[in-house]
Design a protein around this motif. Structure first.
Motif, PDB file in Angstrom:
ATOM      1  N   UNK A  13     -18.777  57.464  23.718  1.00 29.28           N
ATOM      2  CA  UNK A  13     -18.117  57.908  22.483  1.00 29.28           C
ATOM      3  C   UNK A  13     -16.939  56.991  22.168  1.00 29.28           C
ATOM      4  N   UNK A  14     -16.108  56.713  23.174  1.00 31.74           N
ATOM      5  CA  UNK A  14     -14.940  55.852  22.969  1.00 31.74           C
ATOM      6  C   UNK A  14     -15.368  54.427  22.605  1.00 31.74           C
ATOM      7  N   UNK A  15     -16.397  53.926  23.271  1.00 29.53           N
ATOM      8  CA  UNK A  15     -16.899  52.583  22.973  1.00 29.53           C
ATOM      9  C   UNK A  15     -17.384  52.492  21.525  1.00 29.53           C
ATOM     10  N   UNK A 131      -5.886  50.821  19.086  1.00 25.10           N
ATOM     11  CA  UNK A 131      -7.080  50.793  18.246  1.00 25.10           C
ATOM     12  C   UNK A 131      -7.194  52.136  17.546  1.00 25.10           C
ATOM     13  N   UNK A 132      -6.901  53.210  18.264  1.00 26.00           N
ATOM     14  CA  UNK A 132      -6.881  54.561  17.723  1.00 26.00           C
ATOM     15  C   UNK A 132      -5.869  55.386  18.502  1.00 26.00           C
ATOM     16  N   UNK A 133      -5.588  56.580  17.995  1.00 26.49           N
ATOM     17  CA  UNK A 133      -4.613  57.447  18.658  1.00 26.49           C
ATOM     18  C   UNK A 133      -4.868  58.880  18.245  1.00 26.49           C
ATOM     19  N   UNK A 134      -4.243  59.806  18.993  1.00 22.19           N
ATOM     20  CA  UNK A 134      -4.372  61.220  18.647  1.00 22.19           C
ATOM     21  C   UNK A 134      -3.000  61.889  18.666  1.00 22.19           C
ATOM     22  N   UNK A 141      -7.363  52.003  23.389  1.00 22.69           N
ATOM     23  CA  UNK A 141      -7.190  50.561  23.329  1.00 22.69           C
ATOM     24  C   UNK A 141      -8.543  49.883  23.258  1.00 22.69           C
ATOM     25  N   UNK A 142      -8.585  48.657  23.725  1.00 22.62           N
ATOM     26  CA  UNK A 142      -9.822  47.870  23.667  1.00 22.62           C
ATOM     27  C   UNK A 142     -10.769  48.171  24.822  1.00 22.62           C
ATOM     28  N   UNK A 172      -8.943  63.557  18.650  1.00 25.65           N
ATOM     29  CA  UNK A 172      -8.681  63.334  20.075  1.00 25.65           C
ATOM     30  C   UNK A 172      -9.307  62.012  20.477  1.00 25.65           C
ATOM     31  N   UNK A 173      -8.746  61.392  21.501  1.00 24.52           N
ATOM     32  CA  UNK A 173      -9.377  60.215  22.091  1.00 24.52           C
ATOM     33  C   UNK A 173     -10.105  60.623  23.376  1.00 24.52           C
TER      34      UNK A 173
END
Length: 191
Positions: A13-15, A131-134, A141-142, A172-173
């Motif tokens: 999911x994160x990838x 890269x993203x945040x919650x 991050x990467x 959410x991350x």
């Protein structure tokens, strides 16, 4: 922390989120990016004025990230010491080398400019790209884990400020046990 559904492969999911979020920030027009960057700079200036730093670790912008260079040039003029991260090896903490306008630079991982030399230094404040945040101040991050590993290994934890664009906010991350929340997230619409 948000518990993922039992059928969700969090790593996959994160990838999958990373290229989507990078595409969001790259899609910002030049005018929107400049306006967002100005708001981020103002929020970072306010955050740093609340708790002045002696040595700020920042990053060289990559793939459409917020560009902190105008801010750090201003910090340099105000007498704040600065440092850039250097990748020394896969799955190892970053080191930080001193930076100032005109310092000799070379290319590091992904051809990102890094100081060509200098003894490692310990920042008391880190500007950390995201890269993203919650809403829990966790960042995506990467995927290399460099900043989490670095913060965990530092003898004195620095103040960590995640920096990015509001368009990369997620519900959410799905933070993992190794993820370290930022002390603060600063974007063009929060901070």
């Amino acid at each position: 922390m948000t518990i993922p559904p039992p059928d969700l492969d969090v790593a996959l999911w994160r990838k999958a989120r990373r290229p989507e979020l990078i595409a969001r920030r790259l899609a910002l027009s030049a005018e929107d990016r400049a306006a967002a960057g100005a708001r981020i700079t103002a929020r970072l200036e306010a955050a740093l004025a609340e708790a002045p730093a002696r040595l700020v670790g920042f990053y060289w912008p990559f793939k459409g990230e917020y560009d902190p260079r105008p801010l750090v040039r201003s910090l340099h003029q105000a007498g704040v010491a600065l440092a850039l991260p250097v990748v020394v090896g896969k799955a190892q903490p970053l080191i930080f080398r001193p930076w100032w306008p005109g310092v000799a630079m070379t290319h590091g991982v992904w051809s990102i400019p890094i100081p060509a030399g200098g003894e490692p230094v310990q920042p008391d404040t880190l500007l950390v790209p995201l890269v993203g945040f919650d809403g829990g101040n966790y960042r995506l991050g990467y995927g290399g884990g460099f900043y989490d590993r670095t913060i965990a290994a530092m003898p004195i934890r620095p103040r960590a400020i995640g920096v990015g664009f509001g368009c990369t906010r997620l519900d959410t991350v799905y933070p993992q046990p190794y993820d370290i929340p930022m002390d603060r997230i600063v974007t063009d619409d929060t901070g």
